[in-house]
Design a protein around this motif. Structure first.
Motif, mmCIF file in Angstrom:
data_model
loop_
_atom_site.group_PDB
_atom_site.id
_atom_site.type_symbol
_atom_site.label_atom_id
_atom_site.label_comp_id
_atom_site.label_asym_id
_atom_site.label_seq_id
_atom_site.Cartn_x
_atom_site.Cartn_y
_atom_site.Cartn_z
ATOM 1 N N ARG A 60 0.322 5.322 1.199
ATOM 2 C CA ARG A 60 -0.647 6.467 1.585
ATOM 3 C C ARG A 60 -0.115 7.704 1.117
ATOM 4 N NH1 ARG A 60 -0.162 5.596 7.803
ATOM 5 N NH2 ARG A 60 -1.735 3.931 7.310
ATOM 6 N N HIS A 63 0.871 -1.246 -0.028
ATOM 7 C CA HIS A 63 -0.105 0.079 0.038
ATOM 8 C C HIS A 63 0.978 1.161 0.138
ATOM 9 C CE1 HIS A 63 -2.618 -3.187 1.354
ATOM 10 N NE2 HIS A 63 -3.734 -2.460 0.965
ATOM 11 N N ASN A 85 -5.246 5.609 1.503
ATOM 12 C CA ASN A 85 -4.483 4.375 1.305
ATOM 13 C C ASN A 85 -4.848 3.888 0.008
ATOM 14 O OD1 ASN A 85 -2.840 4.175 3.615
ATOM 15 N ND2 ASN A 85 -4.471 3.423 4.902
ATOM 16 N N TYR A 86 -3.871 3.613 -0.680
ATOM 17 C CA TYR A 86 -3.939 2.890 -2.232
ATOM 18 C C TYR A 86 -3.325 1.633 -2.088
ATOM 19 C CZ TYR A 86 -5.886 7.494 -3.575
ATOM 20 O OH TYR A 86 -6.678 8.552 -3.710
ATOM 21 N N GLU A 87 -4.061 0.467 -2.804
ATOM 22 C CA GLU A 87 -3.287 -0.833 -2.974
ATOM 23 C C GLU A 87 -2.588 -0.599 -4.248
ATOM 24 O OE1 GLU A 87 -4.684 -5.385 -3.860
ATOM 25 O OE2 GLU A 87 -5.955 -4.165 -2.891
#
Length: 887
Positions: free
Chosen positions: A665, A663, A674-676
Motif C-alpha cells: 500500500r 500487496h 494497493n499494488y499486487e
C-alpha cells in the motif's frame, strides 16, 4: 627640525652609501695624515712618523668597521652582501642549484595550489550578508538507521516552522526542479535545471537581483501568476544580456512565465547548473503544499543576534514533535536538526580536500628534506672553505647567516616559479574537478601570495638551518688539519643525512599507503556491478510537460510511439523505457505499508526507491527474474495495480516469506493505493558509492502524467552505442519538435560520471605519492653516492686487505637500505593512522588492506634497490692503488 634632519640623513645613508663610505675613508685618512705631520714636526723620519701614527691611531680597517657598525641600514647592507655572495656561490654549482630549485618548485607550487582551493572552498565565508548567521535546518527521524540523520523537509513542516517559531530572523525554503525551456524564435528547446525558492529566499541570504526584482509574497502561492528569475549565465547565453528581457515571457514546460529579475553573476547557490528560479509554492500541487510527509525541500534560516543556535533549533524541534504527534499515521519526523550553511555546501568535498592538502604538505616536507640533504653534502665539500673563513675572523653566526642566505635564494627562486606553477595548476584543478562547490570563488589573491611568501621563508628555514648549524660547529677548524684519507671526520654528517633520509622514507610510505587505498577504492567503484548490462547501452532522458500531456492516453501514446520508432532503427538490438536507469541517481522514494503485515503507522523503515518501467526493460538490461513474472502489455492505463520488487525489498520486508501475490500500500501524495506483487528481480545500484536499496517498479505504461511523464529510453546496440544518439533524438523531435532531451549517456559514461570526483582525488593523490617516491629515490641515491665518495679510501683499504668485490657490494647496499627499513617501519605505522583517518571516503576497501600494504612496500623497496645499486656497483669497482693515492 631635528626629526627632518634625521630623515634626511637616513635617506642619504640609504641611497648615497658609497659616497658616505668615501667620506669616512677621507676623514680617517685626514686624521692619520695629521698625526704623521705632528710626528715629523717632532723630528721623526716619514717612515717612523707613519709607524708611530699607526700605533697610536689603531687599525684603520677595524676603525672603519666600527664606525660603519653604527650606521643605519647596516643590516640591509649585510643582507645584500650575503645575497651577492650566495648568488656567486650557487652559480659555481649549477647542477646542485637547478635540482634544488626544481624540487622546491614542485613542493611549493602544489602546496600553494591546494591552499588556494582549500581556502576558497572551506575557509572563505559564503558571499552572503553575515554568512556566520546562516544555517540549514533539516528533519531528523529517530528511527533512522541509515543516512547522515539530515532529512530534507516537507513543505507543510517548513510553513509551520516559519509561522510558529521566533528564534530566527526569517526562514526560506527551496527545492530542486527542472523544466523544458522552449525556444521562442529559432532557439532549440533545452532542459534547464531550476530552483524553486520561497519569495523571501534572496532577502534571507542578503542578495539583490542584478536586474529587476525578487518574487513578491503574493506570487509565492500554488495558483499565482507564473513568474521567473534568470541566472546570469542563462541571461547572457540565451538572451545575449539584453536588459529588455524583463517583463517578457519564456515557456517552461509549455507554460508562459514572466521574467521579473536577473540574478548577479556571482550567485551560483546552491548549484552553478541552476539556470532559472521560480516561486517555491508554484511547483507543488495544492493538496501537497500543506502535507507533512512529502520531503523535498531545503530550509535556510538566519539566526537572531541575541539567540543561540541551540535555543533556536530547540524551539523548532518542539514544533516538529507536535506535528509528529498530530500525524502519527504518516512519515513525519520527530525532531529538527541544524548545521552551518558552509558545512552544508562543502560536506562532500571537505575530507578529500583536507587529505589532498595534507598530502602536498608531506610532499613539501620531503622536498625540504631532499634539499637539506643536498645542502649537507655541499657543506661537506666546502668544509675547508668554511674553516678558512672562520680562521680569518668570521663568527659562527656570520657563517650560518651566509649559508642560510643561499638556502633563502634557492627557496625564493623555487617559490617564485612555484607560484607561477600554482596559477596554472589551480586553474586546471578548478576547471576539471567536477561538482567542486564554490569553484567560481577560486582565485589567487593577496592572502594566497602572503601564504606563498611565508611558505618560502619556512621552507628556507626547514631546508637550510640544520645543514648550516652542522657545518659551522665547534670542530670546523679541524677541517684544515684533515687530509683526504681521513675517514672519521664526516661520520656525524653521514648520520645526519641518514636520519633525514629515514624521515623522508617514512613520509613517502604514508603517502603511498594513502594513495594506494584511495586508488583501490576507486577501482572498486569503477568496476562495481550495477546489477545490469553496461556494455553497448545508450540512455536518453526526456520529460513530458504536464500541461501538454495531461491525460494517461497522451503519455502512453508518446511512450509507445517512441519505443516503436527506436526499435526499428538500424543498429538497435532492443529498447525499453525506465524512469531512471541504474547508476542514474536516487530519483525518489515512497513510504508504504504491507497489508499482510499490519502496522499502526507508515514506519520510516518501510520506504523504498520507486521506479517506473515497461515490460521489456528487465530483459533489455539483463536484470534477472528471481521469481514471479515481468510486466505485460496488459498492465497499462487503469490496469496498473501491479508492481515488481527487488531482491533487497524481499529480504528486508518479506524475510522467509514468498512475496508473490502479497500487496504493498503506497502513499501517493495523500492517496493510498494497493499494488499486487507479481515478480522479484535482481538488485541494481542507483549510485555506485551507496549500498543497495530496496526498490519498487511500477508500470510506466499506466501513463499517469505526474508519475510516468519523465522517462529514459535505454537502447542496446549492435555496435558503438554513441552512434545511436542522433537518430534517437531525431525520433523524439519527429514526435514533438518542442521536446528536448538530456543526459544522452552510455551506461559506461554514467558509471564514469558517478565516480568522477573519486577518480579525480585518487589520481591527484597517486600523482603526489609518485612524485614523493621519485624524490625519495633521488634522495637515497644522493646519500649513498655521498657516503661512497667519503669512504673511497676505506673501501680501497678493505679491497687491498682481501675483501671481495661482492662483499663490498653487499656492504654498501645494506648501508643504504638500513635507513629505508627504519623509515618503512615508521611509515607503515603512520600509514595505518592515515588509513583510519580517510576511512570515511573509502569504498569496499579496508583501512588496513593487506594487498595495498604489500604493493606499496614492494614499490618502495624496488625504488630503494634501484637507487642503491649504482653507487654500490661503483664502490665495488674501486681500484685500491688509485684510492690509496688520493690525497
Amino acid at each position: 627640525m631635528r626629526i627632518l634632519e634625521q630623515i634626511r640623513m637616513s635617506i642619504l645613508m640609504l641611497f648615497r652609501r658609497r659616497s658616505q663610505a668615501a667620506r669616512l675613508d677621507e676623514e680617517l685618512q685626514f686624521h692619520l695624515d695629521q698625526q704623521m705631520k705632528e710626528n715629523i714636526a717632532r723630528g721623526m723620519t716619514p717612515l717612523q712618523a707613519r709607524s708611530a701614527a699607526m700605533r697610536s691611531f689603531g687599525n684603520p680597517t677595524l676603525l672603519r668597521d666600527q664606525a660603519r657598525s653604527h650606521w643605519i641600514w647596516n643590516g640591509m647592507e649585510k643582507l645584500l652582501r650575503d645575497l651577492r655572495y650566495g648568488a656567486r656561490t650557487l652559480a659555481r654549482s649549477p647542477g646542485f642549484t637547478v635540482v634544488s630549485i626544481l624540487v622546491l618548485v614542485l613542493g611549493i607550487g602544489a602546496t600553494t595550489s591546494l591552499f588556494t582551493i582549500v581556502r576558497a572552498v572551506l575557509l572563505k565565508p559564503l558571499p552572503f550578508a553575515d554568512p556566520d548567521k546562516l544555517v540549514m535546518i533539516y528533519e531528523h527521524f529517530r528511527e533512522a538507521t541509515s543516512g547522515d540523520g539530515f532529512n530534507v523537509v516537507a513543505a507543510g513542516d517548513f510553513r509551520e516552522w516559519r509561522q510558529q517559531t521566533h528564534g530566527f530572523q526569517d526562514m526560506a525554503a527551496y527545492r530542486n526542479y527542472g523544466f523544458n525551456l522552449t525556444g521562442e524564435h529559432s532557439e532549440l528547446p533545452e532542459v534547464v535545471q531550476a530552483g524553486a525558492g520561497s519569495w523571501n529566499l534572496l532577502s534571507v541570504l542578503g542578495v539583490q537581483p542584478a536586474l529587476g526584482r525578487a518574487f513578491m509574497p503574493e506570487e509565492d502561492q500554488p495558483e499565482a501568476n507564473h513568474v521567473a528569475m534568470l541566472s546570469w549565465s542563462l541571461f547572457q547565453r540565451r538572451f545575449s544580456g539584453d536588459a529588455s528581457v524583463l517583463g517578457k515571457q519564456i515557456h517552461l514546460d509549455s507554460t508562459p512565465y514572466t521574467i521579473v529579475g536577473v540574478l548577479p553573476a556571482w550567485f551560483v547557490y546552491p548549484d552553478a547548473h541552476i539556470q532559472v528560479w521560480v516561486p517555491y509554492a508554484q511547483t507543488f500541487p495544492p493538496d501537497i503544499y500543506d502535507m507533512h510527509d512529502t520531503h523535498q525541500s531545503y530550509v535556510i534560516a538566519r539566526l537572531r543576534p541575541d539567540v543561540s543556535a541551540a535555543a533556536a533549533i530547540k524551539e523548532v524541534s518542539a514544533v516538529q514533535y507536535r506535528l509528529h504527534l498530530a500525524n502519527a499515521s504518516k512519515a513525519v519526523a520527530e525532531d529538527a536538526v541544524i548545521r552551518p550553511m558552509i558545512d552544508d555546501v562543502v560536506q562532500n568535498v571537505k575530507t578529500p580536500l583536507i587529505v589532498l592538502l595534507c598530502s602536498v604538505g608531506c610532499m613539501l616536507l620531503i622536498a625540504c628534506l631532499n634539499v637539506s640533504n643536498l645542502l649537507v653534502a655541499r657543506a661537506a665539500a666546502r668544509r675547508k672553505e668554511v674553516a678558512v673563513r672562520g680562521a680569518l675572523g668570521g663568527s659562527r653566526l656570520t657563517l650560518i647567516r651566509e649559508q642560510m642566505t643561499e638556502s633563502l635564494l634557492i627557496c625564493f627562486v623555487g617559490g617564485a616559479l612555484g607560484v607561477l606553477l600554482s596559477l596554472l595548476a589551480t586553474s586546471w584543478l578548478a576547471g576539471h574537478w567536477q561538482a567542486l562547490p564554490r569553484a567560481e570563488s577560486i582565485h589567487v589573491d593577496g592572502t594566497v601570495l602572503a601564504f606563498s611568501i611565508g611558505l618560502v621563508f619556512v621552507t628556507a628555514l626547514l631546508a637550510g638551518l640544520v645543514p648550516a648549524i652542522s657545518s659551522t660547529g665547534e670542530g670546523v677548524l679541524a677541517a684544515l688539519q684533515e687530509s683526504s684519507r681521513s675517514i672519521g671526520g664526516s661520520a656525524s654528517r653521514a648520520m645526519l643525512r641518514k636520519t633525514m633520509l629515514t624521515a623522508e622514507i617514512a613520509l613517502t610510505v604514508v603517502l603511498l599507503v594513502s594513495a594506494g587505498l584511495l586508488f583501490k577504492s576507486f577501482l572498486h567503484l569503477r568496476t562495481a556491478d550495477l546489477g545490469c548490462i553496461t556494455d553497448r547501452v545508450l540512455t536518453v532522458q526526456y520529460g513530458l510537460p504536464d500541461k501538454q500531456y495531461d491525460t494517461r492516453e497522451k503519455v502512453l501514446a508518446f511512450h509507445q510511439s517512441l519505443l516503436e520508432r527506436v526499435r526499428r532503427l538500424p543498429g538497435v538490438r532492443a529498447a525499453a523505457l525506465v524512469s531512471t536507469p541504474p547508476g542514474g541517481g536516487y530519483e525518489g522514494d515512497r513510504i508504504f505499508t504491507i497489508p499482510e503485515h499490519p502496522s499502526s503507522s507508515f514506519s520510516l523503515q518501510n520506504d523504498a526507491l520507486n521506479r517506473t518501467a515497461d515490460p521489456q526493460y528487465f530483459t533489455v538490461m539483463q536484470i534477472p527474474l528471481i521469481r514471479g513474472r515481468f510486466f505485460t502489455d496488459h498492465e497499462r492505463l487503469m490496469n496498473d495495480r501491479f508492481i515488481i520488487i527487488s531482491r533487497k525489498f524481499e529480504e528486508q520486508f518479506f524475510a522467509g516469506d514468498n512475496p508473490i501475490g502479497r500487496h504493498v500500500r503506497v502513499n501517493w501524495g495523500g492517496k493510498l493505493d494497493n499494488y499486487e506483487i507479481i515478480g522479484v528481480v535482481g538488485d541494481t545500484l542507483y549510485d555506485v558509492t551507496e549500498p543497495v536499496k530496496a526498490t519498487m517498479y511500477f508500470p510506466i505504461l499506466s501513463g499517469i502524467p505526474t508519475e510516468t511523464g519523465s522517462a529514459a529510453i535505454v537502447a542496446r546496440s549492435t555496435g558503438d552505442p554513441v552512434a545511436l544518439s542522433i537518430p534517437i533524438q531525431q525520433q523524439v523531435a519527429a514526435l514533438d519538435p518542442a521536446l528536448p532531451v538530456y543526459d544522452v549517456l552510455t551506461m559506461q559514461q554514467i558509471l564514469g560520471k558517478s565516480t568522477a570526483s573519486q577518480s579525480f582525488s585518487a589520481t591527484l593523490l597517486v600523482a603526489f605519492a609518485t612524485l614523493s617516491l621519485v624524490l625519495a629515490g633521488v634522495g637515497l641515491y644522493g646519500v649513498l653516492s655521498y657516503l661512497v665518495t667519503q669512504r673511497v679510501v676505506e673501501i680501497g683499504i678493505r679491497i687491498a686487505l682481501g675483501a671481495q668485490r661482492g662483499e663490498v657490494l653487499r656492504l654498501v647496499l645494506l648501508d643504504g637500505l638500513r635507513p629505508v627499513f627504519i623509515g618503512l617501519a615508521i611509515g607503515l605505522a603512520g600509514g595505518a593512522v592515515a588509513g583510519i583517518l580517510i576511512r570515511s571516503i573509502l569504498y569496499g576497501t579496508s583501512a588496513f588492506d593487506p594487498v595495498v600494504l604489500i604493493a606499496m612496500v614492494g614499490c618502495l623497496l624496488l625504488t630503494a634497490v634501484l637507487a642503491c645499486i649504482l653507487p654500490a656497483i661503483r664502490a665495488s669497482r674501486i681500484e685500491p692503488i688509485q684510492a690509496l693515492r688520493t690525497e
